[in-house]
Enzyme design. Structure first.
Site, short mmCIF file in Angstrom:
data_model
loop_
_atom_site.label_atom_id
_atom_site.label_comp_id
_atom_site.label_asym_id
_atom_site.label_seq_id
_atom_site.Cartn_x
_atom_site.Cartn_y
_atom_site.Cartn_z
CG HIS A 98 -1.74 1.16 1.46
ND1 HIS A 98 -3.13 1.10 1.42
CD2 HIS A 98 -1.44 2.46 1.74
CE1 HIS A 98 -3.62 2.30 1.66
NE2 HIS A 98 -2.62 3.15 1.86
CD GLU A 99 1.93 3.77 3.60
OE1 GLU A 99 2.40 4.79 3.08
OE2 GLU A 99 0.81 3.74 4.16
CG HIS B 202 0.50 6.12 -0.70
ND1 HIS B 202 -0.58 6.75 -1.29
CD2 HIS B 202 0.00 5.48 0.39
CE1 HIS B 202 -1.68 6.49 -0.61
NE2 HIS B 202 -1.36 5.72 0.41
#
Length: 231
Positions: free
Chosen positions: A67-68, A71
């Site tokens: 998820h990170e 980003h």
């Protein structure tokens, strides 16, 4: 947030772990081994419950890391420096330097994380469905694997939903800020409004956590209240 120790680099992004991650990992592994898996999948041995709980907790943080990374990769593509990713007690945080140059860039950087979690939820659910529908694999040995896939699908769906809530600095709060920025033309004004909404949302979570504690849900209530305090 400065990492307590570093794990290495992925595509040029440094990955670190804060010491608070150890508490989160132990708590999640225990809650899975002593609660979630025995209730949802009864009949295993204690060793199987603990092995599956530890594996699922590790894979949860792998999901958080992906998820990170989403980003970070999009931020780098938009020309922003990425100092690294730190895993900590509440999940993970991408250390992105500076602000996006445009509201639409902010929107894309923020929304890609929840979308990644949604994709992971669908991927794990697909694997779980295939395993459940393959009688040859569905056995005493396959059940812990299926349970892990079921949990990962569920928790990634919850991560996506939670991060889309408009509580700055959650992804949903940043999405809200990007929309306000594009609407008002002022990053400062958008940040003030999004931060105020985030603080209000944090107080609501604290109140809900206290209510849960008073109702007997001590561990869950404290966790919700701490997340509200973090916001």
């Amino acid at each position: 947030m400065r990492p307590s120790f570093r794990l290495g680099r992925i595509a040029g992004v440094e990955i670190g772990v804060h010491y608070t991650w150890l508490f989160a990992f132990a708590l999640i592994a225990w809650s899975l081994a002593a609660g979630f898996f025995p209730i949802s999948f009864p009949g295993w041995s204690p060793v199987a419950y603990w092995a599956t709980g530890v594996a699922a907790a590790l894979l949860l943080f792998v999901s958080v890391l992906l998820h990170e990374l989403a980003h970070s990769f999009v931020a780098k593509a938009k020309g922003l420096p990425v100092r690294g990713i730190t895993l900590f007690i509440f999940g993970g945080v991408s250390n992105i330097g500076g602000e996006a140059a445009k509201a639409k860039d902010e929107f894309v950087i923020a929304i890609v994380g929840p979308l990644t979690s949604l994709v992971l939820a669908g991927f794990f659910w697909l694997l779980y469905s295939v395993l459940m529908n393959t009688s040859r694999l569905w056995s005493g040995q396959g059940e812990p694997l299926a349970a892990t896939l079921f949990y990962l699908s569920l928790i990634n769906l919850m991560l996506a939903a939670f991060n889309l809530l408009p509580g700055f600095p959650l992804d949903g709060g940043r999405v809200l800020r990007s929309i306000l920025w594009g609407t008002t033309g002022s990053l400062a004004k958008a940040t003030r409004i999004a931060a105020s909404v985030g603080q209000a949302f944090g107080w609501l979570l604290i109140a809900w956590g206290v209510y849960q504690v008073l109702g007997g849900n001590y561990l869950g209530g404290l966790w919700i209240a701490f997340i509200g305090w973090f916001l």
